[in-house]
Design a protein around this motif. Structure first.
Motif, PDB file in Angstrom:
ATOM      1  N   PRO A  34      48.278  45.709   3.607  1.00 18.82           N
ATOM      2  CA  PRO A  34      48.118  47.154   3.070  1.00 18.82           C
ATOM      3  C   PRO A  34      47.395  48.023   3.904  1.00 18.82           C
ATOM      4  O   PRO A  34      47.685  49.102   3.678  1.00 18.82           O
ATOM      5  CB  PRO A  34      47.218  46.563   1.848  1.00 18.82           C
ATOM      6  CG  PRO A  34      47.572  45.102   1.438  1.00 18.82           C
ATOM      7  CD  PRO A  34      47.751  44.518   2.741  1.00 18.82           C
ATOM      8  N   GLU A  35      46.506  47.373   4.859  1.00 16.46           N
ATOM      9  CA  GLU A  35      45.698  48.162   5.738  1.00 16.46           C
ATOM     10  C   GLU A  35      46.361  48.852   6.920  1.00 16.46           C
ATOM     11  O   GLU A  35      46.046  49.593   7.624  1.00 16.46           O
ATOM     12  CB  GLU A  35      44.482  47.718   6.067  1.00 16.46           C
ATOM     13  CG  GLU A  35      44.346  46.563   6.727  1.00 16.46           C
ATOM     14  CD  GLU A  35      44.653  45.320   6.168  1.00 16.46           C
ATOM     15  OE1 GLU A  35      44.563  44.072   6.576  1.00 16.46           O
ATOM     16  OE2 GLU A  35      44.889  45.255   5.029  1.00 16.46           O
ATOM     17  N   THR A  36      47.900  48.431   7.112  1.00 12.13           N
ATOM     18  CA  THR A  36      48.660  48.904   8.141  1.00 12.13           C
ATOM     19  C   THR A  36      48.571  50.305   8.042  1.00 12.13           C
ATOM     20  O   THR A  36      49.221  50.724   6.938  1.00 12.13           O
ATOM     21  CB  THR A  36      49.990  47.995   8.068  1.00 12.13           C
ATOM     22  OG1 THR A  36      49.472  46.683   8.394  1.00 12.13           O
ATOM     23  CG2 THR A  36      50.795  48.611   9.581  1.00 12.13           C
ATOM     24  N   THR A  37      48.526  51.116   9.240  1.00 11.99           N
ATOM     25  CA  THR A  37      48.782  52.672   9.056  1.00 11.99           C
ATOM     26  C   THR A  37      50.360  52.819   9.085  1.00 11.99           C
ATOM     27  O   THR A  37      51.182  51.788   9.571  1.00 11.99           O
ATOM     28  CB  THR A  37      48.238  53.250  10.474  1.00 11.99           C
ATOM     29  OG1 THR A  37      49.084  52.866  11.692  1.00 11.99           O
ATOM     30  CG2 THR A  37      47.041  53.041  10.672  1.00 11.99           C
ATOM     31  N   LEU A  38      50.814  53.866   8.485  1.00 13.68           N
ATOM     32  CA  LEU A  38      52.066  54.233   8.513  1.00 13.68           C
ATOM     33  C   LEU A  38      52.622  54.470   9.653  1.00 13.68           C
ATOM     34  O   LEU A  38      53.948  54.214  10.137  1.00 13.68           O
ATOM     35  CB  LEU A  38      52.281  55.430   7.700  1.00 13.68           C
ATOM     36  CG  LEU A  38      51.936  55.355   6.129  1.00 13.68           C
ATOM     37  CD1 LEU A  38      52.126  56.417   5.202  1.00 13.68           C
ATOM     38  CD2 LEU A  38      52.792  54.113   5.428  1.00 13.68           C
ATOM     39  N   ALA A  39      52.177  54.826  10.814  1.00 13.31           N
ATOM     40  CA  ALA A  39      52.443  55.147  12.042  1.00 13.31           C
ATOM     41  C   ALA A  39      52.656  53.668  12.692  1.00 13.31           C
ATOM     42  O   ALA A  39      54.034  53.541  13.236  1.00 13.31           O
ATOM     43  CB  ALA A  39      51.428  55.434  13.149  1.00 13.31           C
ATOM     44  N   ASP A  40      52.230  52.656  12.162  1.00 13.84           N
ATOM     45  CA  ASP A  40      52.521  51.225  12.783  1.00 13.84           C
ATOM     46  C   ASP A  40      53.906  50.883  11.889  1.00 13.84           C
ATOM     47  O   ASP A  40      54.701  50.101  12.458  1.00 13.84           O
ATOM     48  CB  ASP A  40      51.387  50.185  12.555  1.00 13.84           C
ATOM     49  CG  ASP A  40      50.399  50.413  13.755  1.00 13.84           C
ATOM     50  OD1 ASP A  40      50.559  50.773  14.738  1.00 13.84           O
ATOM     51  OD2 ASP A  40      49.300  50.012  13.609  1.00 13.84           O
ATOM     52  N   VAL A  41      53.862  51.046  10.570  1.00 13.56           N
ATOM     53  CA  VAL A  41      54.903  50.707   9.860  1.00 13.56           C
ATOM     54  C   VAL A  41      56.168  51.560  10.376  1.00 13.56           C
ATOM     55  O   VAL A  41      57.106  50.923  10.437  1.00 13.56           O
ATOM     56  CB  VAL A  41      54.665  51.324   8.232  1.00 13.56           C
ATOM     57  CG1 VAL A  41      56.038  51.033   7.554  1.00 13.56           C
ATOM     58  CG2 VAL A  41      53.819  50.237   7.619  1.00 13.56           C
ATOM     59  N   ALA A  42      56.053  52.649  11.084  1.00 13.60           N
ATOM     60  CA  ALA A  42      57.444  53.542  11.524  1.00 13.60           C
ATOM     61  C   ALA A  42      57.662  52.521  12.821  1.00 13.60           C
ATOM     62  O   ALA A  42      58.776  52.835  12.873  1.00 13.60           O
ATOM     63  CB  ALA A  42      56.748  54.885  11.819  1.00 13.60           C
ATOM     64  N   ARG A  43      56.699  52.212  13.442  1.00 18.16           N
ATOM     65  CA  ARG A  43      57.162  51.195  14.718  1.00 18.16           C
ATOM     66  C   ARG A  43      57.678  50.205  14.490  1.00 18.16           C
ATOM     67  O   ARG A  43      58.868  49.916  14.857  1.00 18.16           O
ATOM     68  CB  ARG A  43      55.781  50.999  15.832  1.00 18.16           C
ATOM     69  CG  ARG A  43      55.099  52.130  16.329  1.00 18.16           C
ATOM     70  CD  ARG A  43      54.010  51.863  17.095  1.00 18.16           C
ATOM     71  NE  ARG A  43      53.194  53.059  17.843  1.00 18.16           N
ATOM     72  CZ  ARG A  43      52.347  53.478  16.800  1.00 18.16           C
ATOM     73  NH1 ARG A  43      51.722  52.995  15.630  1.00 18.16           N
ATOM     74  NH2 ARG A  43      51.681  54.674  17.194  1.00 18.16           N
ATOM     75  N   MET A  44      57.359  49.369  13.489  1.00 18.30           N
ATOM     76  CA  MET A  44      58.111  48.085  12.841  1.00 18.30           C
ATOM     77  C   MET A  44      59.427  48.554  12.437  1.00 18.30           C
ATOM     78  O   MET A  44      60.475  47.929  12.876  1.00 18.30           O
ATOM     79  CB  MET A  44      57.346  47.779  11.670  1.00 18.30           C
ATOM     80  CG  MET A  44      55.925  47.168  12.008  1.00 18.30           C
ATOM     81  SD  MET A  44      54.989  46.629  10.577  1.00 18.30           S
ATOM     82  CE  MET A  44      55.802  45.177  10.066  1.00 18.30           C
ATOM     83  N   MET A  45      59.516  49.738  11.802  1.00 20.57           N
ATOM     84  CA  MET A  45      60.994  50.114  11.216  1.00 20.57           C
ATOM     85  C   MET A  45      61.918  50.598  12.294  1.00 20.57           C
ATOM     86  O   MET A  45      63.018  50.007  12.317  1.00 20.57           O
ATOM     87  CB  MET A  45      61.149  51.234  10.322  1.00 20.57           C
ATOM     88  CG  MET A  45      60.315  50.944   8.911  1.00 20.57           C
ATOM     89  SD  MET A  45      60.261  52.581   7.893  1.00 20.57           S
ATOM     90  CE  MET A  45      59.535  51.774   6.337  1.00 20.57           C
ATOM     91  N   SER A  46      61.437  51.245  13.327  1.00 21.75           N
ATOM     92  CA  SER A  46      62.123  51.431  14.369  1.00 21.75           C
ATOM     93  C   SER A  46      62.694  50.483  15.396  1.00 21.75           C
ATOM     94  O   SER A  46      63.691  50.080  15.888  1.00 21.75           O
ATOM     95  CB  SER A  46      61.303  52.560  15.365  1.00 21.75           C
ATOM     96  OG  SER A  46      62.086  52.795  16.468  1.00 21.75           O
TER      97      SER A  46
END
Length: 148
Positions: A34-46
């Protein structure tokens, strides 16, 4: 002059009426805390070539317990705030699951009923997450599935 790669099919299974969730789902579940930043989530998606990440927390037994989903629209909506906003802040917590052996038609119905583009595929009888089925998976089956 730029040379383009030829378009390749992404699905070679049965047609929509005969297909099951397992035929079109992405095997495996990519998760974040839950504490993962959305920037890091975007990197995961990419990096993984996916459109959603399951937000999970560790339960008392040390296992990931899925409780939300962040999709590409959530990340895009954050814009410049993606470096400070977290997955836990924006995750949709109404997880919709479907058994991996369910008909693909049922997945389409659930997506429409719940207004979502992703379902968590679970192992029949255990409710253990085994994959994600997205609207793009349904589209691939409709586009490329073998008829009847």
């Amino acid at each position: 002059m730029t040379r383009t790669q030829p378009f390749q099919r992404s699905y070679v299974g049965p047609g929509f009426e005969q297909a099951h969730v397992r035929d079109a789902m992405r095997l495996g579940v990519i998760t974040c805390r839950p504490e993962t930043t959305l920037a890091d989530v975007a990197r995961m998606m990419s990096g993984y070539g996916i459109h959603c990440v399951v937000v999970a927390d560790v339960d008392a037994g040390g296992h990931n317990r899925p409780w939300g989903v962040v999709d590409a629209v959530d990340v895009a909506a954050a814009g410049a705030d993606a470096h400070t906003r977290t997955a836990g802040e924006v995750a949709t917590t109404d997880l919709v699951t479907i058994e991996s052996d369910a008909p693909l038609k049922r997945a389409a119905e659930l997506m429409a009923e719940h207004g979502t583009t992703h379902l968590i595929a679970v192992q029949p009888g255990t409710d253990k997450p085994v994959g994600v089925i997205g609207a793009s998976g349904l589209a691939a089956v409709l586009a490329w599935g073998r008829p009847g």
